[in-house]
Design a protein around this motif. Structure first.
Motif, PDB file in Angstrom:
ATOM      1  N   MET A 273       0.825  -1.207   0.000  1.00 33.65           N
ATOM      2  CA  MET A 273       0.000   0.000   0.000  1.00 33.65           C
ATOM      3  C   MET A 273       0.861   1.259   0.000  1.00 33.65           C
ATOM      4  SD  MET A 273      -2.955  -1.260   2.657  1.00 33.65           S
ATOM      5  CE  MET A 273      -3.651   0.382   2.883  1.00 33.65           C
ATOM      6  N   GLY A 274       1.985   1.210   0.723  1.00 36.71           N
ATOM      7  CA  GLY A 274       2.878   2.359   0.754  1.00 36.71           C
ATOM      8  C   GLY A 274       3.419   2.692  -0.625  1.00 36.71           C
ATOM      9  N   GLU A 275       3.772   1.655  -1.375  1.00 39.81           N
ATOM     10  CA  GLU A 275       4.267   1.866  -2.743  1.00 39.81           C
ATOM     11  C   GLU A 275       3.170   2.481  -3.612  1.00 39.81           C
ATOM     12  OE1 GLU A 275       5.689  -1.839  -4.190  1.00 39.81           O
ATOM     13  OE2 GLU A 275       7.342  -1.967  -2.748  1.00 39.81           O
ATOM     14  N   TYR A 276       1.953   1.967  -3.469  1.00 32.69           N
ATOM     15  CA  TYR A 276       0.842   2.496  -4.252  1.00 32.69           C
ATOM     16  C   TYR A 276       0.551   3.952  -3.895  1.00 32.69           C
ATOM     17  CZ  TYR A 276      -0.721  -1.801  -6.588  1.00 32.69           C
ATOM     18  OH  TYR A 276      -0.808  -2.894  -7.412  1.00 32.69           O
ATOM     19  N   LEU A 277       0.569   4.252  -2.603  1.00 32.02           N
ATOM     20  CA  LEU A 277       0.263   5.615  -2.155  1.00 32.02           C
ATOM     21  C   LEU A 277       1.308   6.608  -2.657  1.00 32.02           C
ATOM     22  CD1 LEU A 277      -0.914   4.870   1.483  1.00 32.02           C
ATOM     23  CD2 LEU A 277      -2.335   5.727  -0.385  1.00 32.02           C
ATOM     24  N   ASP A 278       2.580   6.247  -2.538  1.00 33.78           N
ATOM     25  CA  ASP A 278       3.635   7.160  -2.973  1.00 33.78           C
ATOM     26  C   ASP A 278       3.626   7.356  -4.484  1.00 33.78           C
ATOM     27  OD1 ASP A 278       4.471   7.637  -0.411  1.00 33.78           O
ATOM     28  OD2 ASP A 278       6.159   6.242  -0.466  1.00 33.78           O
TER      29      ASP A 278
ATOM     30  N   GLU B  56     -19.570   2.548   6.309  1.00 31.06           N
ATOM     31  CA  GLU B  56     -20.059   3.801   5.721  1.00 31.06           C
ATOM     32  C   GLU B  56     -18.942   4.521   4.975  1.00 31.06           C
ATOM     33  OE1 GLU B  56     -21.729   5.864   9.030  1.00 31.06           O
ATOM     34  OE2 GLU B  56     -23.646   4.772   8.935  1.00 31.06           O
ATOM     35  N   LEU B  57     -17.736   4.469   5.536  1.00 33.99           N
ATOM     36  CA  LEU B  57     -16.588   5.100   4.885  1.00 33.99           C
ATOM     37  C   LEU B  57     -16.298   4.420   3.545  1.00 33.99           C
ATOM     38  CD1 LEU B  57     -14.389   7.290   5.444  1.00 33.99           C
ATOM     39  CD2 LEU B  57     -12.978   5.457   6.368  1.00 33.99           C
ATOM     40  N   PHE B  58     -16.345   3.092   3.526  1.00 35.24           N
ATOM     41  CA  PHE B  58     -16.107   2.342   2.295  1.00 35.24           C
ATOM     42  C   PHE B  58     -17.165   2.691   1.243  1.00 35.24           C
ATOM     43  CE2 PHE B  58     -13.689  -1.524   4.234  1.00 35.24           C
ATOM     44  CZ  PHE B  58     -12.792  -0.648   4.825  1.00 35.24           C
ATOM     45  N   HIS B  59     -18.413   2.778   1.684  1.00 35.15           N
ATOM     46  CA  HIS B  59     -19.492   3.096   0.735  1.00 35.15           C
ATOM     47  C   HIS B  59     -19.369   4.536   0.228  1.00 35.15           C
ATOM     48  CE1 HIS B  59     -21.894  -0.533   0.653  1.00 35.15           C
ATOM     49  NE2 HIS B  59     -21.673  -0.674   1.959  1.00 35.15           N
ATOM     50  N   ARG B  60     -18.851   5.431   1.034  1.00 33.23           N
ATOM     51  CA  ARG B  60     -18.597   6.803   0.567  1.00 33.23           C
ATOM     52  C   ARG B  60     -17.583   6.787  -0.563  1.00 33.23           C
ATOM     53  NH1 ARG B  60     -16.479  10.133   5.176  1.00 33.23           N
ATOM     54  NH2 ARG B  60     -15.795  11.423   3.435  1.00 33.23           N
ATOM     55  N   ALA B  61     -16.566   5.934  -0.433  1.00 35.85           N
ATOM     56  CA  ALA B  61     -15.558   5.833  -1.493  1.00 35.85           C
ATOM     57  C   ALA B  61     -16.196   5.329  -2.782  1.00 35.85           C
ATOM     58  CB  ALA B  61     -14.421   4.911  -1.053  1.00 35.85           C
ATOM     59  N   VAL B  62     -17.079   4.347  -2.654  1.00 36.64           N
ATOM     60  CA  VAL B  62     -17.770   3.828  -3.841  1.00 36.64           C
ATOM     61  C   VAL B  62     -18.625   4.921  -4.466  1.00 36.64           C
ATOM     62  CG1 VAL B  62     -19.485   2.181  -4.667  1.00 36.64           C
ATOM     63  CG2 VAL B  62     -17.741   1.451  -3.007  1.00 36.64           C
ATOM     64  N   SER B  63     -19.374   5.641  -3.625  1.00 40.04           N
ATOM     65  CA  SER B  63     -20.253   6.711  -4.113  1.00 40.04           C
ATOM     66  C   SER B  63     -19.466   7.842  -4.759  1.00 40.04           C
ATOM     67  CB  SER B  63     -21.100   7.264  -2.958  1.00 40.04           C
ATOM     68  OG  SER B  63     -21.947   6.265  -2.441  1.00 40.04           O
ATOM     69  N   ALA B  64     -18.221   8.023  -4.311  1.00 37.14           N
ATOM     70  CA  ALA B  64     -17.377   9.081  -4.863  1.00 37.14           C
ATOM     71  C   ALA B  64     -16.708   8.668  -6.166  1.00 37.14           C
ATOM     72  CB  ALA B  64     -16.317   9.497  -3.847  1.00 37.14           C
ATOM     73  N   GLY B  65     -17.024   7.471  -6.649  1.00 38.86           N
ATOM     74  CA  GLY B  65     -16.494   7.041  -7.941  1.00 38.86           C
ATOM     75  C   GLY B  65     -15.278   6.152  -7.875  1.00 38.86           C
ATOM     76  N   HIS B  66     -14.938   5.630  -6.668  1.00 39.27           N
ATOM     77  CA  HIS B  66     -13.735   4.807  -6.523  1.00 39.27           C
ATOM     78  C   HIS B  66     -14.055   3.313  -6.430  1.00 39.27           C
ATOM     79  CE1 HIS B  66     -11.843   8.642  -5.951  1.00 39.27           C
ATOM     80  NE2 HIS B  66     -12.465   8.857  -4.797  1.00 39.27           N
ATOM     81  N   GLY B  67     -15.269   2.930  -6.783  1.00 42.27           N
ATOM     82  CA  GLY B  67     -15.687   1.549  -6.612  1.00 42.27           C
ATOM     83  C   GLY B  67     -14.825   0.537  -7.323  1.00 42.27           C
ATOM     84  N   GLU B  68     -14.297   0.873  -8.498  1.00 44.86           N
ATOM     85  CA  GLU B  68     -13.472  -0.061  -9.268  1.00 44.86           C
ATOM     86  C   GLU B  68     -11.987   0.101  -8.967  1.00 44.86           C
ATOM     87  OE1 GLU B  68     -14.782  -2.543 -11.097  1.00 44.86           O
ATOM     88  OE2 GLU B  68     -16.644  -1.785 -10.179  1.00 44.86           O
ATOM     89  N   GLU B  69     -11.661   1.015  -8.080  1.00 44.05           N
ATOM     90  CA  GLU B  69     -10.258   1.215  -7.684  1.00 44.05           C
ATOM     91  C   GLU B  69      -9.944   0.352  -6.468  1.00 44.05           C
ATOM     92  OE1 GLU B  69      -9.748   5.817  -9.230  1.00 44.05           O
ATOM     93  OE2 GLU B  69      -9.919   5.430  -7.084  1.00 44.05           O
ATOM     94  N   GLY B  70      -8.658   0.301  -6.114  1.00 44.71           N
ATOM     95  CA  GLY B  70      -8.223  -0.523  -4.995  1.00 44.71           C
ATOM     96  C   GLY B  70      -8.450   0.133  -3.647  1.00 44.71           C
ATOM     97  N   PHE B  71      -8.078  -0.606  -2.601  1.00 45.67           N
ATOM     98  CA  PHE B  71      -8.324  -0.151  -1.233  1.00 45.67           C
ATOM     99  C   PHE B  71      -7.631   1.173  -0.933  1.00 45.67           C
ATOM    100  CE2 PHE B  71      -7.499  -0.230   3.388  1.00 45.67           C
ATOM    101  CZ  PHE B  71      -8.815  -0.286   3.826  1.00 45.67           C
ATOM    102  N   THR B  72      -6.456   1.408  -1.519  1.00 43.60           N
ATOM    103  CA  THR B  72      -5.737   2.645  -1.213  1.00 43.60           C
ATOM    104  C   THR B  72      -6.487   3.882  -1.697  1.00 43.60           C
ATOM    105  OG1 THR B  72      -4.419   2.357  -3.227  1.00 43.60           O
ATOM    106  CG2 THR B  72      -3.445   1.619  -1.139  1.00 43.60           C
ATOM    107  N   SER B  73      -7.455   3.704  -2.604  1.00 40.67           N
ATOM    108  CA  SER B  73      -8.232   4.867  -3.051  1.00 40.67           C
ATOM    109  C   SER B  73      -9.045   5.468  -1.917  1.00 40.67           C
ATOM    110  CB  SER B  73      -9.170   4.476  -4.199  1.00 40.67           C
ATOM    111  OG  SER B  73     -10.176   3.571  -3.754  1.00 40.67           O
ATOM    112  N   LEU B  74      -9.204   4.713  -0.834  1.00 40.69           N
ATOM    113  CA  LEU B  74      -9.935   5.222   0.336  1.00 40.69           C
ATOM    114  C   LEU B  74      -9.259   6.463   0.915  1.00 40.69           C
ATOM    115  CD1 LEU B  74     -12.353   4.574   2.196  1.00 40.69           C
ATOM    116  CD2 LEU B  74     -10.769   3.233   3.606  1.00 40.69           C
ATOM    117  N   ILE B  75      -7.959   6.610   0.675  1.00 44.43           N
ATOM    118  CA  ILE B  75      -7.256   7.769   1.207  1.00 44.43           C
ATOM    119  C   ILE B  75      -7.802   9.071   0.622  1.00 44.43           C
ATOM    120  CG2 ILE B  75      -5.370   7.954  -0.487  1.00 44.43           C
ATOM    121  CD1 ILE B  75      -3.508   8.325   2.041  1.00 44.43           C
ATOM    122  N   LYS B  76      -8.346   9.000  -0.571  1.00 40.74           N
ATOM    123  CA  LYS B  76      -8.949  10.191  -1.181  1.00 40.74           C
ATOM    124  C   LYS B  76     -10.148  10.663  -0.376  1.00 40.74           C
ATOM    125  CE  LYS B  76      -7.605   8.640  -5.840  1.00 40.74           C
ATOM    126  NZ  LYS B  76      -8.112   8.255  -7.182  1.00 40.74           N
TER     127      LYS B  76
END
Length: 289
Positions: free
Chosen positions: A217-222, A262-282
């Motif tokens: 995840m660190g590699e993906y985030l950076d 709820e946080l995970f579903h917010r990420a999906v609602s924000a358009g990150h549903g097909e992205e990986g877990f690190t997209s939650l940082i957005k």
């Protein structure tokens, strides 16, 4: 050569452990606490009990503070500002990075130098090998007193910004409390199903080793990459829902897992549903208004 000396202000379990470690290492130790009898055992071991914060400050150049928060820091030292000039304040009190920066500025205004610390171990591990404390503030102050600070724990200097030690400390506390609460949820579910904490322990320990995930995840985030694959947020949200339903079916409190779902579903609602877990940082970087 004069005997090494230190003042310890604040004698909760952590302050008591620190003062005891200094005494064991042969330091002359002066202590102060609002509830004076908390110093009794340390005095029996050779510490000097100061009657007031001003007296404690006046005793030695190096002053280690272990208080509840930075409000307590001001409450204790505010009435004793005349004794601050020339002192080195090693503030091992937990609070926010911004409050640490403000405290360093306040101390400088009264002629003292402030070194922020974030202790990474509980009181029983003070003085034990492998323990660690983050420090930040003036490098010359840290280097001048490093040997003394290492009586307590290993000393990890993070930089001149007074807030950095608390940035590291609070970041790890966020990770720690989330992990410990997750373990208790898991243990509660086990107990409801007749499985003891001891029987569950080896499985919990395996799950707690997230070093692989943190590395990836660190590699993906950076790299600002959020590839989906099997770890798409839409699937993560479904998994989080399953945890909530399982806990509720067992009659357990699910407040924290509900918040995570709820946080995970917010990420999906924000358009990150097909992205990986690190997209939650957005989502974490743009909290709901």
């Amino acid at each position: 050569m004069s005997k090494q000396a230190v003042t310890v202000i604040g004698l909760g379990p952590m302050g008591q452990a620190m003062a005891a470690a200094f005494l064991k290492a042969g330091y002359a130790v002066t202590v102060w606490n609002r509830t004076a009898n908390k110093a009794d055992e340390l005095v029996a071991q050779g510490a000097v009990r100061a009657a007031t914060p001003a007296e404690a400050l006046a005793a030695h150049e190096l002053v280690v503070l272990s208080l509840t928060d930075y409000d307590a820091f001001y409450a204790v030292l505010g009435p004793a500002t005349e004794a601050l000039a020339g002192r080195v304040l090693v503030n091992l009190t937990s609070d926010t990075p911004e409050k640490a920066r403000a405290a360093a500025k306040w101390a400088a205004g009264h002629g003292a130098r402030h070194l922020t610390g974030g202790v990474q171990v509980p009181p029983p591990l003070i003085g034990k090998e492998g323990s660690q404390t983050f420090y930040s503030g003036p490098r010359d102050v840290f280097e001048a007193h490093r040997a003394t600070l290492e009586v307590l724990t290993g000393a990890d200097y993070r930089g001149t910004d007074p807030g950095l030690a608390q940035v590291y400390y609070q970041a790890l506390m966020a990770l720690f409390w989330s992990s410990m609460t997750g373990y208790l949820h898991a243990a509660a579910l086990m107990r409801e199903n007749g499985i003891s904490a001891e029987e569950f322990r080896p499985h919990a320990l395996k799950a707690a080793d997230v070093s692989y995930f943190i590395g990836v995840m660190g590699e993906y985030l950076d790299a600002d990459r959020h590839d989906g694959g099997e770890a798409r947020m839409v699937m993560n949200a479904a998994s989080a829902d399953h945890v909530v339903h399982t806990l509720r079916d067992a009659g357990l409190d699910a407040t924290v897992p509900v918040a995570l779902a709820e946080l995970f579903h917010r990420a999906v609602s924000a358009g990150h549903g097909e992205e990986g877990f690190t997209s939650l940082i957005k989502v974490l970087e743009r909290p709901a208004g």
